[in-house]
Design a protein around this motif. Structure first.
Motif, mmCIF file in Angstrom:
data_model
loop_
_atom_site.group_PDB
_atom_site.id
_atom_site.type_symbol
_atom_site.label_atom_id
_atom_site.label_comp_id
_atom_site.label_asym_id
_atom_site.label_seq_id
_atom_site.Cartn_x
_atom_site.Cartn_y
_atom_site.Cartn_z
ATOM 1 N N PHE A 82 0.836 -1.203 0.000
ATOM 2 C CA PHE A 82 0.000 0.000 0.000
ATOM 3 C C PHE A 82 0.870 1.252 0.000
ATOM 4 N N VAL A 83 1.951 1.199 0.775
ATOM 5 C CA VAL A 83 2.873 2.332 0.791
ATOM 6 C C VAL A 83 3.456 2.561 -0.599
ATOM 7 N N PHE A 84 3.845 1.477 -1.252
ATOM 8 C CA PHE A 84 4.421 1.589 -2.597
ATOM 9 C C PHE A 84 3.416 2.132 -3.612
ATOM 10 N N ALA A 85 2.133 1.830 -3.418
ATOM 11 C CA ALA A 85 1.102 2.347 -4.318
ATOM 12 C C ALA A 85 1.097 3.871 -4.336
ATOM 13 N N GLY A 86 1.516 4.473 -3.222
ATOM 14 C CA GLY A 86 1.621 5.927 -3.187
ATOM 15 C C GLY A 86 3.023 6.422 -3.465
ATOM 16 N N SER A 87 4.027 5.737 -2.900
ATOM 17 C CA SER A 87 5.409 6.201 -3.024
ATOM 18 C C SER A 87 5.956 6.008 -4.433
ATOM 19 N N GLY A 88 5.481 4.984 -5.157
ATOM 20 C CA GLY A 88 5.952 4.742 -6.523
ATOM 21 C C GLY A 88 5.665 5.912 -7.453
ATOM 22 N N PHE A 155 -4.553 0.957 9.436
ATOM 23 C CA PHE A 155 -4.575 2.121 8.566
ATOM 24 C C PHE A 155 -5.791 2.074 7.660
ATOM 25 N N HIS A 156 -6.126 3.241 7.119
ATOM 26 C CA HIS A 156 -7.094 3.332 6.032
ATOM 27 C C HIS A 156 -6.292 3.419 4.744
ATOM 28 N N PRO A 157 -6.538 2.574 3.756
ATOM 29 C CA PRO A 157 -5.697 2.534 2.555
ATOM 30 C C PRO A 157 -5.491 3.885 1.895
ATOM 31 N N ILE A 158 -6.542 4.693 1.773
ATOM 32 C CA ILE A 158 -6.415 5.971 1.076
ATOM 33 C C ILE A 158 -5.479 6.908 1.826
ATOM 34 N N SER A 159 -5.628 6.959 3.154
ATOM 35 C CA SER A 159 -4.771 7.862 3.940
ATOM 36 C C SER A 159 -3.322 7.401 3.898
ATOM 37 N N LEU A 160 -3.085 6.099 3.954
ATOM 38 C CA LEU A 160 -1.715 5.587 3.901
ATOM 39 C C LEU A 160 -1.088 5.851 2.538
ATOM 40 N N ILE A 161 -1.850 5.666 1.469
ATOM 41 C CA ILE A 161 -1.339 5.915 0.119
ATOM 42 C C ILE A 161 -1.022 7.395 -0.065
ATOM 43 N N ALA A 197 7.709 -0.711 11.731
ATOM 44 C CA ALA A 197 7.794 0.516 10.928
ATOM 45 C C ALA A 197 9.109 0.577 10.166
ATOM 46 N N VAL A 198 10.214 0.265 10.844
ATOM 47 C CA VAL A 198 11.530 0.310 10.203
ATOM 48 C C VAL A 198 11.642 -0.745 9.108
ATOM 49 N N ALA A 199 11.258 -1.982 9.423
ATOM 50 C CA ALA A 199 11.381 -3.074 8.455
ATOM 51 C C ALA A 199 10.473 -2.858 7.243
ATOM 52 N N THR A 200 9.236 -2.425 7.481
ATOM 53 C CA THR A 200 8.296 -2.181 6.382
ATOM 54 C C THR A 200 8.749 -0.992 5.547
ATOM 55 N N SER A 201 9.341 -0.008 6.203
ATOM 56 C CA SER A 201 9.882 1.141 5.484
ATOM 57 C C SER A 201 10.960 0.706 4.504
ATOM 58 N N MET A 202 11.858 -0.153 4.932
ATOM 59 C CA MET A 202 12.929 -0.611 4.044
ATOM 60 C C MET A 202 12.376 -1.405 2.862
ATOM 61 N N PHE A 203 11.319 -2.186 3.095
ATOM 62 C CA PHE A 203 10.693 -2.940 2.007
ATOM 63 C C PHE A 203 10.077 -1.998 0.969
ATOM 64 N N SER A 204 9.342 -0.993 1.428
ATOM 65 C CA SER A 204 8.715 -0.051 0.496
ATOM 66 C C SER A 204 9.758 0.832 -0.189
ATOM 67 N N ILE A 205 10.838 1.156 0.533
ATOM 68 C CA ILE A 205 11.927 1.928 -0.054
ATOM 69 C C ILE A 205 12.563 1.158 -1.202
ATOM 70 N N PHE A 206 12.708 -0.157 -1.031
ATOM 71 C CA PHE A 206 13.258 -0.994 -2.094
ATOM 72 C C PHE A 206 12.413 -0.888 -3.368
ATOM 73 N N LEU A 207 11.102 -0.979 -3.212
ATOM 74 C CA LEU A 207 10.221 -0.918 -4.380
ATOM 75 C C LEU A 207 10.235 0.458 -5.036
ATOM 76 N N SER A 208 10.138 1.509 -4.226
ATOM 77 C CA SER A 208 10.099 2.859 -4.792
ATOM 78 C C SER A 208 11.446 3.265 -5.378
ATOM 79 N N ALA A 209 12.553 2.751 -4.795
ATOM 80 C CA ALA A 209 13.879 3.080 -5.320
ATOM 81 C C ALA A 209 14.062 2.508 -6.721
ATOM 82 N N ILE A 210 13.481 1.333 -6.984
ATOM 83 C CA ILE A 210 13.553 0.756 -8.321
ATOM 84 C C ILE A 210 12.893 1.683 -9.331
#
Length: 274
Positions: A82-88, A155-161, A197-210
């Motif tokens: 869900f984080v990547f859906a917004g961060s990408g 979380f609510h998906p829209i707010s998290l995205i 939070a830290v571990a999930t952040s690194m996972f989403s960072i990996f996707l958005s960094a690509i």
């Protein structure tokens, strides 16, 4: 000699980035700009090259640390998607805006952002999360902490995205992993346990960094010599930071990072203004 320095830089950035979920770009970008401007170790590196190269290196750091965190079952993959859906998309927009930044103003922008990042980290331990109301969360999760507590977050998906889009924009714009904003937001707004939070952040960072690095590659903003020299240290640092995070209290290391960020931000502001 320059390759040895770059490997050490990648190791330091990867370790700190993985330890507190920042990605490491806040160290790599200003370090590359400093080394190319005030030393003869590196050829001239433009802000765009520094950002694009940093994002490629972040792929190695975030993948390495994510694999380590998955072994400890602290990565919330569904939330990370869900984080990547917004961060990408945000990363793509940020990378596009970056190409229009004036070189003289870049140091000011980056300096301000790094100082704000350090303040967020400084006040994070002192800020109390908003009163929890689990009913407002569409998606709820539980996590068994190392202390034996069962913690509830969601979380609510829209707010998290929406929050993630802003994080991704800064990631693509300044070449940082975005975790400096994402980790406090996950903890304070969505009640994520710090380890998750830290571990999930690194996972989403990996996707958005690509995504964001692919954009910078297409714009010619990557020095492959620098990226490949930084990558080995970043990979090892990603695993080392995750190892420290799961075994030791990171309060002292985070405090050191806060001070380093303030010094780096102040130096960049000085360069940009004077």
């Amino acid at each position: 000699m320059d390759i040895v320095i770059l490997i050490i830089l990648g190791l330091v950035a990867g370790t700190f980035g993985s330890l507190v979920g920042l990605g490491g770009g806040v160290i790599v970008v200003p370090a590359l700009l400093f080394l190319s401007t005030y030393t003869t170790l590196l050829p001239h590196v433009s802000p765009q090259i520094a950002v694009g190269t940093s994002l490629v290196v972040i792929i190695f750091t975030s993948l390495s640390s994510t694999l380590a965190y998955i072994k400890h079952k602290t990565v919330d993959i569904k939330s990370g998607l869900f984080v990547f859906a917004g961060s990408g998309p945000g990363a793509i927009v940020g990378a596009w805006i970056n190409s229009w930044l004036h070189v003289d103003n870049f140091s000011v922008y980056l300096g301000i952002f790094i100082i704000v990042t350090s303040l967020l980290l400084f006040f994070n331990d002192r800020m109390k999360p908003m009163k929890q109301n689990n009913k407002r969360f569409t998606i709820q999760k539980t996590f068994a902490s190392p202390e034996g507590q069962t913690l509830v977050y969601g979380f609510h998906p829209i707010s998290l995205i929406a929050v993630a889009f802003v994080v991704g924009l800064f990631s693509g714009l300044f070449g940082i992993g975005g975790g400096s904003l994402l980790v406090p937001a996950l903890i304070l707004l969505f009640f994520f346990p710090p380890h998750v939070a830290v571990a999930t952040s690194m996972f989403s960072i990996f996707l958005s960094a690509i995504v964001s690095s692919a954009t910078h590659i297409s714009l010619g903003h990557v020095s492959w010599f620098l990226a490949l020299s930084l990558a080995p240290g970043a990979w090892v640092g990603g695993k080392l930071g995750a190892w420290i995070n799961t075994r030791l209290a990171s309060r002292t290391i985070v405090m050191v990072l806060r001070v380093i960020l303030i010094l780096i931000g102040a130096q960049l502001l000085y360069e940009g203004i004077f």
